[in-house]
Design a protein around this motif. Sequence first.
Motif, short mmCIF file in Angstrom:
data_model
loop_
_atom_site.label_atom_id
_atom_site.label_comp_id
_atom_site.label_asym_id
_atom_site.label_seq_id
_atom_site.Cartn_x
_atom_site.Cartn_y
_atom_site.Cartn_z
N ASP A 112 25.58 1.79 -21.59
CA ASP A 112 23.87 1.75 -20.90
C ASP A 112 24.22 1.92 -19.56
O ASP A 112 25.31 1.87 -19.02
N ASP A 113 23.23 2.04 -18.60
CA ASP A 113 23.42 2.45 -17.07
C ASP A 113 23.59 1.22 -16.55
O ASP A 113 24.46 0.99 -15.51
N LEU A 114 22.86 -0.23 -16.84
CA LEU A 114 23.00 -1.39 -16.20
C LEU A 114 23.11 -2.49 -17.20
O LEU A 114 22.34 -2.60 -18.18
N LEU A 115 23.56 -3.59 -16.80
CA LEU A 115 23.70 -4.66 -17.44
C LEU A 115 22.97 -5.80 -16.51
O LEU A 115 23.58 -5.90 -15.34
N ALA A 116 21.96 -6.46 -16.79
CA ALA A 116 21.34 -7.47 -15.98
C ALA A 116 21.53 -8.84 -16.67
O ALA A 116 22.47 -9.32 -16.69
N THR A 117 20.47 -9.11 -17.41
CA THR A 117 20.60 -10.55 -18.24
C THR A 117 21.33 -10.34 -19.40
O THR A 117 22.01 -11.52 -19.93
N GLY A 118 21.59 -9.20 -20.03
CA GLY A 118 22.58 -8.86 -21.03
C GLY A 118 21.80 -8.91 -22.58
O GLY A 118 22.15 -8.75 -23.50
N GLY A 119 20.48 -9.23 -22.33
CA GLY A 119 19.82 -9.55 -23.82
C GLY A 119 19.91 -7.96 -24.74
O GLY A 119 19.93 -8.22 -25.96
N THR A 120 19.25 -6.87 -24.11
CA THR A 120 19.58 -5.75 -24.83
C THR A 120 20.72 -5.34 -25.12
O THR A 120 21.10 -5.11 -26.35
N MET A 121 21.86 -5.61 -24.41
CA MET A 121 23.02 -5.19 -24.83
C MET A 121 23.70 -5.94 -26.11
O MET A 121 24.28 -5.73 -27.22
N ARG B 125 17.89 2.80 -30.61
CA ARG B 125 16.50 3.06 -30.09
C ARG B 125 15.54 1.90 -30.03
O ARG B 125 15.75 0.94 -30.95
N LYS B 126 14.48 2.03 -29.42
CA LYS B 126 13.44 1.02 -29.33
C LYS B 126 12.45 1.40 -31.00
O LYS B 126 12.72 2.47 -31.37
N LYS B 127 12.15 0.18 -31.38
CA LYS B 127 11.36 0.48 -32.57
C LYS B 127 10.55 1.48 -32.84
O LYS B 127 9.67 1.70 -31.87
N GLU C 251 35.95 5.81 -31.83
CA GLU C 251 35.50 6.70 -32.82
C GLU C 251 33.98 7.30 -32.43
O GLU C 251 33.58 8.22 -33.02
N LEU C 252 33.37 6.29 -32.01
CA LEU C 252 31.82 6.65 -31.74
C LEU C 252 31.32 5.87 -30.21
O LEU C 252 31.95 4.86 -30.05
N ILE C 253 30.55 6.76 -29.78
CA ILE C 253 29.97 5.98 -28.44
C ILE C 253 28.55 5.71 -29.01
O ILE C 253 27.66 6.78 -29.44
N ALA C 254 27.83 4.74 -28.76
CA ALA C 254 26.56 4.36 -28.92
C ALA C 254 25.76 4.16 -27.80
O ALA C 254 26.30 3.37 -27.19
N GLY C 255 24.97 4.76 -27.43
CA GLY C 255 23.96 4.65 -26.22
C GLY C 255 22.50 3.96 -26.42
O GLY C 255 22.25 4.04 -27.56
N LEU C 256 22.30 2.92 -25.64
CA LEU C 256 21.13 2.37 -25.64
C LEU C 256 19.86 2.83 -25.09
O LEU C 256 19.97 3.65 -24.00
N ASP C 257 18.81 3.18 -25.59
CA ASP C 257 17.51 3.68 -25.28
C ASP C 257 17.02 2.93 -23.85
O ASP C 257 17.03 1.68 -23.77
N SER C 258 16.96 3.73 -22.85
CA SER C 258 16.92 5.12 -22.85
C SER C 258 18.03 5.82 -22.04
O SER C 258 18.63 6.95 -22.15
N ARG C 259 18.47 4.93 -20.76
CA ARG C 259 19.46 5.40 -19.84
C ARG C 259 20.51 5.67 -20.28
O ARG C 259 21.55 6.21 -19.81
N GLY C 260 21.19 4.85 -21.47
CA GLY C 260 22.31 5.11 -22.06
C GLY C 260 22.73 6.65 -22.69
O GLY C 260 23.81 6.92 -22.92
N PHE C 261 21.55 7.21 -22.97
CA PHE C 261 21.44 8.64 -23.44
C PHE C 261 21.86 9.61 -22.46
O PHE C 261 22.05 10.59 -22.50
N LEU C 262 21.59 9.12 -20.95
CA LEU C 262 21.99 9.93 -19.99
C LEU C 262 23.63 10.00 -19.86
O LEU C 262 23.93 11.23 -19.47
N PHE C 263 24.49 8.98 -20.17
CA PHE C 263 25.90 9.06 -20.16
C PHE C 263 26.55 9.02 -21.23
O PHE C 263 27.74 9.48 -21.41
#
Length: 199
Positions: A146-155, A106-108, A78-90
Amino acid sequence: MVCAVLPRMRAAPGTRFLSKMSAERLRLVRDRVRDFPDFPAPGVLFRDITPLLKDPEAFRAAIDLLETHVRDQHPQVELIAGLDSRGFLFGPILAQRLGVGFVLIRKKGKLPGRTESVSYTLEYGKAELEVQSDAVQPGQKVILIDDLLATGGTMRAACELMSKLKAEILDCVVLIELKFLQGADLLKPFPLYSVLQYD
């Protein structure tokens, strides 16, 4: 993101039996990601997607692959949620293709009105993500991107944020996954899909 040798790239799980068209799209996307060793610090291998963004055909191929995955695995989204900021590109383009809404994570301090927030630990400190309190209704089915998953903390923080709003998280979707950093383990029990993986 320290890497002594260039890790081997492989396609996402389940792509062994790709159709010819999907395999060509994957090759096009892979060929438009370039490496920058020792950026932004010595020992870090940076995966740069700017050539992908500059190439309309390659960018379209990336969105096609993301769309195919979501339509096949999560037609109820039902919704796509994009992470700041490169999730906003896709995210917005994928949401438009699927005929669903897009939500900003978004960031605080970047969103007006009432917000929910989650803090998380970075390598050198802490950060905080926010979403508007009315962005998601309880029970709505959401895919995070998001564009990339590294250590996974942000996701992981984004998943916690959606959980605070009582959303149903269907999937975490990224263009690139750095497998050697084991970020997918931090996301459990939430699933992860990546178009490209680097070991």
